[in-house]
Write a protein that holds these residues in place. Sequence first.
Motif, PDB file in Angstrom:
ATOM      1  N   ASP A  62       1.658   4.667  -3.595  1.00  0.00           N
ATOM      2  CA  ASP A  62       1.606   6.135  -3.638  1.00  0.00           C
ATOM      3  C   ASP A  62       2.746   6.637  -4.528  1.00  0.00           C
ATOM      4  N   ALA A 111       5.288   6.021   4.662  1.00  0.00           N
ATOM      5  CA  ALA A 111       3.995   6.421   4.101  1.00  0.00           C
ATOM      6  C   ALA A 111       3.865   7.939   4.253  1.00  0.00           C
ATOM      7  N   GLN A 112       3.250   8.559   3.238  1.00  0.00           N
ATOM      8  CA  GLN A 112       3.276  10.018   3.131  1.00  0.00           C
ATOM      9  C   GLN A 112       2.675  10.741   4.341  1.00  0.00           C
ATOM     10  N   GLY A 172       6.594   2.215   7.549  1.00  0.00           N
ATOM     11  CA  GLY A 172       7.668   2.325   6.572  1.00  0.00           C
ATOM     12  C   GLY A 172       8.879   1.514   6.990  1.00  0.00           C
ATOM     13  N   GLN A 197       0.839  -1.201   0.000  1.00  0.00           N
ATOM     14  CA  GLN A 197       0.000   0.000   0.000  1.00  0.00           C
ATOM     15  C   GLN A 197       0.878   1.257   0.000  1.00  0.00           C
ATOM     16  N   MET A 198       1.960   1.261   0.780  1.00  0.00           N
ATOM     17  CA  MET A 198       2.848   2.420   0.825  1.00  0.00           C
ATOM     18  C   MET A 198       3.449   2.708  -0.550  1.00  0.00           C
ATOM     19  N   VAL A 210       5.561   8.506  -2.922  1.00  0.00           N
ATOM     20  CA  VAL A 210       6.520   7.715  -2.135  1.00  0.00           C
ATOM     21  C   VAL A 210       7.611   7.150  -3.050  1.00  0.00           C
TER      22      VAL A 210
END
Length: 152
Positions: free
Chosen positions: A13, A83-84, A63, A9-10, A16
């Motif tokens: 993005d 992750a943002q 992360g 999922q990270m 990222v």
Amino acid sequence: MKDVEASYQMNLDPKVSRYTADGGVISREEMHKRIKDVIERDYAQYGFGRFAVECKNTHQFIGFTGLKFLPDYDLVDLGYRFAQNFWGKGIATETGKASLDFAYQTLKLKNVYAFALPENGASIRVMEKLGFIFDKTIIDEGILFNQYIHHP
Ligand SMILES: CC(C)(COP(=O)(O)OP(=O)(O)OC[C@H]1O[C@@H](n2cnc3c(N)ncnc32)[C@H](O)[C@@H]1OP(=O)(O)O)[C@@H](O)C(=O)NCCC(=O)NCCS
């Protein structure tokens, strides 16, 4: 391996993976393979590898940070990715410091290196805050990186 889904999922993005030079979005299967064949293999072969980073209170995966031996260059590299919604809180700096302490106090390394694309301002700022200094530029698979070095 319990972090495969959150890592996947990270990396979905695009912000990222904008400066990570490792291909951007990948499938769940590829993420599973990377953790198994790269991170777990590093622990088995060298005794250390990247660390997962969790929130202390929720144990949520946010992360990674930590060390990686790069056999092609015969050096140990510090890397980090979060992750943002966790950026800008000092987490890369805090976890980077912990990784450097581990490198010098536990692994007894003489130096740690780090690499960033020259346009990755946030990563370069983190390196500066951690005390890295610019070493040289290198070309890896056709991509130019700044190489930084850290002394204990
Ligand atoms: C790079 C990254 C790890 C930084 O994590 P972080 O937890 O936000 O870092 P910190 O909060 O410890 O420090 C960030 C610093 O960069 C600064 N910064 C943020 N964006 C910046 C930019 N575009 N240019 C210059 N500095 C920038 C912040 O102001 C802060 O410095 P300060 O404390 O002096 O104000 C995070 O942005 C990330 O995961 N990026 C995507 C993955 C990546 O690029 N990884 C590195 C590959 S080399």
